[in-house]
Design an enzyme around this catalytic site. Sequence first.
Site, mmCIF file in Angstrom:
data_model
loop_
_atom_site.group_PDB
_atom_site.id
_atom_site.type_symbol
_atom_site.label_atom_id
_atom_site.label_comp_id
_atom_site.label_asym_id
_atom_site.label_seq_id
_atom_site.Cartn_x
_atom_site.Cartn_y
_atom_site.Cartn_z
ATOM 1 N N SER A 14 0.847 -1.190 0.000
ATOM 2 C CA SER A 14 0.000 0.000 0.000
ATOM 3 C C SER A 14 0.884 1.242 0.000
ATOM 4 C CB SER A 14 -0.890 0.030 1.242
ATOM 5 O OG SER A 14 -1.592 1.254 1.357
ATOM 6 N N TYR B 23 -2.205 -0.977 10.230
ATOM 7 C CA TYR B 23 -2.260 -1.144 8.781
ATOM 8 C C TYR B 23 -0.969 -0.651 8.137
ATOM 9 C CZ TYR B 23 -4.002 -0.813 3.972
ATOM 10 O OH TYR B 23 -4.171 -0.958 2.607
ATOM 11 N N LYS C 23 1.745 -3.059 6.107
ATOM 12 C CA LYS C 23 2.035 -2.881 4.687
ATOM 13 C C LYS C 23 3.512 -2.554 4.444
ATOM 14 C CE LYS C 23 -2.039 -3.788 3.072
ATOM 15 N NZ LYS C 23 -2.281 -4.993 2.237
#
Length: 258
Positions: free
Chosen positions: A148, A163, A167
Amino acid sequence: MGIIEKMRLDGKKIFVTGGARGIGKSVATAFAEAGADLAIVDVDIAEAEKTAAELAENNHVQAIAIKADVTKPEEVDAMVAKVVETYGRLDVAFCNAGICMNIPAEEMTFEQWKKVIDINLTGVFLTAQAAGKVMLKQGSGSIINTASMSAHIVNVPQPQCSYNASKAGVIQLTKSLAIEWAKRGVRVNCISPGYIGTELTLNSPSLKPLIEQWNAMAPMGRMGKPEELQSVCVYLAGDTSTFTTGSDFVVDGAFTCF
């Protein structure tokens, strides 16, 4: 043979985790349109079966649905075994399953942290590892992981430390596997999408205020579309990318440029 013909994926056998909807479904659609046979892997088997049937009918390829939780090694191994049993080989793995939780760091429970890391990072490792074992025996294969732009920046205004960390880990995992397997015929790359307007994202009432802020900050003034990730994944899956490994492809409309 021209470059367009070389870009096709006829005869390739591919699995896509998180393939029932969103980015996974969009990229799986591109793989099918390019001629690949597919396994749509998801915890939502009903939706996976629907997607697989749709892709097979629309593109005259084979497509099966497999239920698997990418955080459970035994289910991942069984999934890969099913793909090989069905198709005889495994050429491409799109390790795409992931989740996000927007929770302030000081309020996040260990269980919430662990769930995100388990799916987004450990799940990518387990699926890439299982695919790699098959591909190393074959002497060829391409693994594509979904990272990401959040691996490169800290998104605002939403709090999503788990998150972002997961990533970032995917990118370093990708590079590590690429180095380990470079001389053994297995390529490992990742994509780092920016904000992508999937159906679920666009229809979420809780995200609508955030989308307005994201678009206001975005150099292009908009979110990306799932289909705008298709071509880079088809490239990485095919035989025109045989010198490409260990790379992170940022597709974010220049969001991370400032």
